[in-house]
Design a protein around this motif. Sequence first.
Motif, PDB file in Angstrom:
ATOM      1  N   LEU A  37      22.139  48.841  43.669  1.00  0.00           N
ATOM      2  CA  LEU A  37      23.521  49.277  43.814  1.00  0.00           C
ATOM      3  C   LEU A  37      24.214  48.614  45.006  1.00  0.00           C
ATOM      4  O   LEU A  37      25.321  48.089  44.876  1.00  0.00           O
ATOM      5  N   GLY A  38      23.574  48.651  46.175  1.00  0.00           N
ATOM      6  CA  GLY A  38      24.202  48.089  47.360  1.00  0.00           C
ATOM      7  C   GLY A  38      24.450  46.598  47.244  1.00  0.00           C
ATOM      8  O   GLY A  38      25.536  46.096  47.568  1.00  0.00           O
ATOM      9  N   ALA A  39      23.454  45.864  46.791  1.00  0.00           N
ATOM     10  CA  ALA A  39      23.605  44.420  46.637  1.00  0.00           C
ATOM     11  C   ALA A  39      24.666  44.086  45.594  1.00  0.00           C
ATOM     12  O   ALA A  39      25.414  43.111  45.745  1.00  0.00           O
ATOM     13  N   SER A  40      24.758  44.872  44.529  1.00  0.00           N
ATOM     14  CA  SER A  40      25.777  44.641  43.497  1.00  0.00           C
ATOM     15  C   SER A  40      27.176  44.825  44.072  1.00  0.00           C
ATOM     16  O   SER A  40      28.105  44.074  43.736  1.00  0.00           O
ATOM     17  N   MET A  41      27.341  45.831  44.936  1.00  0.00           N
ATOM     18  CA  MET A  41      28.642  46.052  45.570  1.00  0.00           C
ATOM     19  C   MET A  41      29.051  44.850  46.412  1.00  0.00           C
ATOM     20  O   MET A  41      30.168  44.331  46.282  1.00  0.00           O
ATOM     21  N   VAL A  42      28.166  44.405  47.288  1.00  0.00           N
ATOM     22  CA  VAL A  42      28.504  43.319  48.213  1.00  0.00           C
ATOM     23  C   VAL A  42      28.741  42.016  47.446  1.00  0.00           C
ATOM     24  O   VAL A  42      29.687  41.265  47.735  1.00  0.00           O
ATOM     25  N   LEU A  43      27.902  41.734  46.454  1.00  0.00           N
ATOM     26  CA  LEU A  43      28.074  40.506  45.681  1.00  0.00           C
ATOM     27  C   LEU A  43      29.334  40.572  44.823  1.00  0.00           C
ATOM     28  O   LEU A  43      30.013  39.563  44.637  1.00  0.00           O
ATOM     29  N   GLY A  44      29.670  41.755  44.292  1.00  0.00           N
ATOM     30  CA  GLY A  44      30.917  41.901  43.542  1.00  0.00           C
ATOM     31  C   GLY A  44      32.126  41.619  44.413  1.00  0.00           C
ATOM     32  O   GLY A  44      33.069  40.928  44.000  1.00  0.00           O
ATOM     33  N   ALA A  45      32.112  42.139  45.645  1.00  0.00           N
ATOM     34  CA  ALA A  45      33.204  41.868  46.578  1.00  0.00           C
ATOM     35  C   ALA A  45      33.272  40.387  46.924  1.00  0.00           C
ATOM     36  O   ALA A  45      34.361  39.796  46.990  1.00  0.00           O
ATOM     37  N   THR A  46      32.111  39.765  47.136  1.00  0.00           N
ATOM     38  CA  THR A  46      32.083  38.346  47.487  1.00  0.00           C
ATOM     39  C   THR A  46      32.615  37.478  46.352  1.00  0.00           C
ATOM     40  O   THR A  46      33.410  36.549  46.576  1.00  0.00           O
ATOM     41  N   LEU A  47      32.195  37.757  45.127  1.00  0.00           N
ATOM     42  CA  LEU A  47      32.677  36.987  43.981  1.00  0.00           C
ATOM     43  C   LEU A  47      34.189  37.107  43.822  1.00  0.00           C
ATOM     44  O   LEU A  47      34.881  36.122  43.566  1.00  0.00           O
ATOM     45  N   THR A  48      34.711  38.315  43.991  1.00  0.00           N
ATOM     46  CA  THR A  48      36.150  38.529  43.813  1.00  0.00           C
ATOM     47  C   THR A  48      36.954  37.812  44.885  1.00  0.00           C
ATOM     48  O   THR A  48      37.959  37.153  44.597  1.00  0.00           O
ATOM     49  N   VAL A  49      36.529  37.930  46.147  1.00  0.00           N
ATOM     50  CA  VAL A  49      37.261  37.280  47.239  1.00  0.00           C
ATOM     51  C   VAL A  49      37.192  35.761  47.108  1.00  0.00           C
ATOM     52  O   VAL A  49      38.195  35.060  47.306  1.00  0.00           O
ATOM     53  N   CYS A  50      36.026  35.229  46.755  1.00  0.00           N
ATOM     54  CA  CYS A  50      35.896  33.778  46.590  1.00  0.00           C
ATOM     55  C   CYS A  50      36.755  33.279  45.429  1.00  0.00           C
ATOM     56  O   CYS A  50      37.385  32.213  45.527  1.00  0.00           O
ATOM     57  N   ALA A  51      36.787  34.029  44.323  1.00  0.00           N
ATOM     58  CA  ALA A  51      37.622  33.633  43.191  1.00  0.00           C
ATOM     59  C   ALA A  51      39.103  33.681  43.561  1.00  0.00           C
ATOM     60  O   ALA A  51      39.881  32.797  43.183  1.00  0.00           O
ATOM     61  N   ASP A  52      39.515  34.699  44.319  1.00  0.00           N
ATOM     62  CA  ASP A  52      40.914  34.782  44.728  1.00  0.00           C
ATOM     63  C   ASP A  52      41.245  33.695  45.743  1.00  0.00           C
ATOM     64  O   ASP A  52      42.369  33.182  45.769  1.00  0.00           O
ATOM     65  N   LEU A  53      40.285  33.334  46.588  1.00  0.00           N
ATOM     66  CA  LEU A  53      40.494  32.230  47.520  1.00  0.00           C
ATOM     67  C   LEU A  53      40.741  30.931  46.754  1.00  0.00           C
ATOM     68  O   LEU A  53      41.646  30.153  47.095  1.00  0.00           O
ATOM     69  N   ALA A  54      39.953  30.696  45.707  1.00  0.00           N
ATOM     70  CA  ALA A  54      40.162  29.508  44.875  1.00  0.00           C
ATOM     71  C   ALA A  54      41.510  29.574  44.172  1.00  0.00           C
ATOM     72  O   ALA A  54      42.226  28.569  44.081  1.00  0.00           O
ATOM     73  N   ALA A  55      41.869  30.763  43.675  1.00  0.00           N
ATOM     74  CA  ALA A  55      43.140  30.912  42.974  1.00  0.00           C
ATOM     75  C   ALA A  55      44.325  30.636  43.893  1.00  0.00           C
ATOM     76  O   ALA A  55      45.357  30.112  43.455  1.00  0.00           O
ATOM     77  N   ARG A  56      44.179  30.950  45.165  1.00  0.00           N
ATOM     78  CA  ARG A  56      45.304  30.835  46.092  1.00  0.00           C
ATOM     79  C   ARG A  56      45.394  29.474  46.766  1.00  0.00           C
ATOM     80  O   ARG A  56      46.486  29.057  47.184  1.00  0.00           O
ATOM     81  N   THR A  57      44.281  28.757  46.881  1.00  0.00           N
ATOM     82  CA  THR A  57      44.273  27.532  47.689  1.00  0.00           C
ATOM     83  C   THR A  57      44.066  26.244  46.904  1.00  0.00           C
ATOM     84  O   THR A  57      44.386  25.170  47.431  1.00  0.00           O
ATOM     85  N   LEU A  58      43.520  26.300  45.692  1.00  0.00           N
ATOM     86  CA  LEU A  58      43.295  25.064  44.956  1.00  0.00           C
ATOM     87  C   LEU A  58      44.628  24.411  44.604  1.00  0.00           C
ATOM     88  O   LEU A  58      45.624  25.102  44.360  1.00  0.00           O
ATOM     89  N   PRO A  59      44.680  23.077  44.560  1.00  0.00           N
ATOM     90  CA  PRO A  59      45.948  22.386  44.256  1.00  0.00           C
ATOM     91  C   PRO A  59      46.479  22.766  42.880  1.00  0.00           C
ATOM     92  O   PRO A  59      45.723  23.074  41.959  1.00  0.00           O
TER      93      PRO A  59
END
Length: 357
Positions: free
Chosen positions: A304-326
């Motif tokens: 459960l704990g690892a799933s929470m942290v990895l879910g947050a990491t995946l979402t933030v990284c995907a949004d970072l790509a969505a916001r910064t990629l050309p």
Amino acid sequence: MSVDTRAGTTKGLAVGGLGLRLRWRTILVVGCAAALLLLAVAAHIGLGSYRIPLGEVFEVLLGGGAESQRGAVLDVRLPRALVGVLVGAALGLAGALFQSISRNPLASPDVLGITWGASVGAVTVIAFAGSYGQLSGFADGVGVPLASLLGGLLAGLALYGLSWRRGIDGYRMVLIGIGIAAVGANLVFWLLTVGDVQVAARAMTWLTGSLAAAGWGDVPAVALAVGVLAPLTLFGARVLGVLRFGEDTARGLGVRVNLSRTVLLLLAVLLAAVATAAAGPIGFVALAAPQIALRLCAVAGPPLGASMVLGATLTVCADLAARTLPGVELPVGVYTAVLGAPYLMFLLIRSRREARV
């Protein structure tokens, strides 16, 4: 908290009172994922059309920095990153619960129809608010999130009611969920034809899942929901571990199987509905994060704990790509779908091979 080094057990930390036994490998995975999440949040805040060096990002967060930097960090980028963390954590935890209850790696809010139920509620409000202009302000502030939350809860109740047959059967639950998702998807497509083109475009933007409009007003509600629901799931961690040995063994150990599954399923539905209400249906995070955590931690079921942290990491990284990629900024749901769709096909192929064996 104590260190368990008894023979025949896996070394780790035994947390008194909760019945939890944390393996050192799981602790290491959670720690590394948390560090990666922190770096992803810092990069999310610093990168963009107005770049801020990483050191100055932490300086602003600690109360310093120039006024222009404080405005960009504190008013615009930080709340968006925080909502991404909370939504991703809720989706990762919800996916871990669904997959543990059903004992099926394909079970997630996307597949089981929870997000489609939330989408029906949200698109209904968007469609009717577009027809009656005086409702648009209410729809943006309260109506869409509230309708999304109620739609997700109704889909969860339908999933529970239709899956019940002297208890919850995981295989039956997945099949029922696929049916609910199909019904919800068709209702959404029908609602898109009710309003005009502008209403349909607005609804499609919400349906892709986006954090672009996230602000400080969204943070308290999601933080409160995750802060209340996530600790409650820790009390179910021991039950999930026992259920992996089968219902007869669980009952022999004094576990009330049906009640435990019902409560855990309700928590999973609430987490998925809250996340969808906050950011729209961000797909595949709840599907992939628990399975990635499972393989990294090398445990019997999604942690459960690892799933929470990895879910947050995946979402933030995907949004970072969505916001910064050309190019044109795309919703975060587009990037999670691009990454998650191949992973879903991999799980389907693997499940089929395992069934043959």
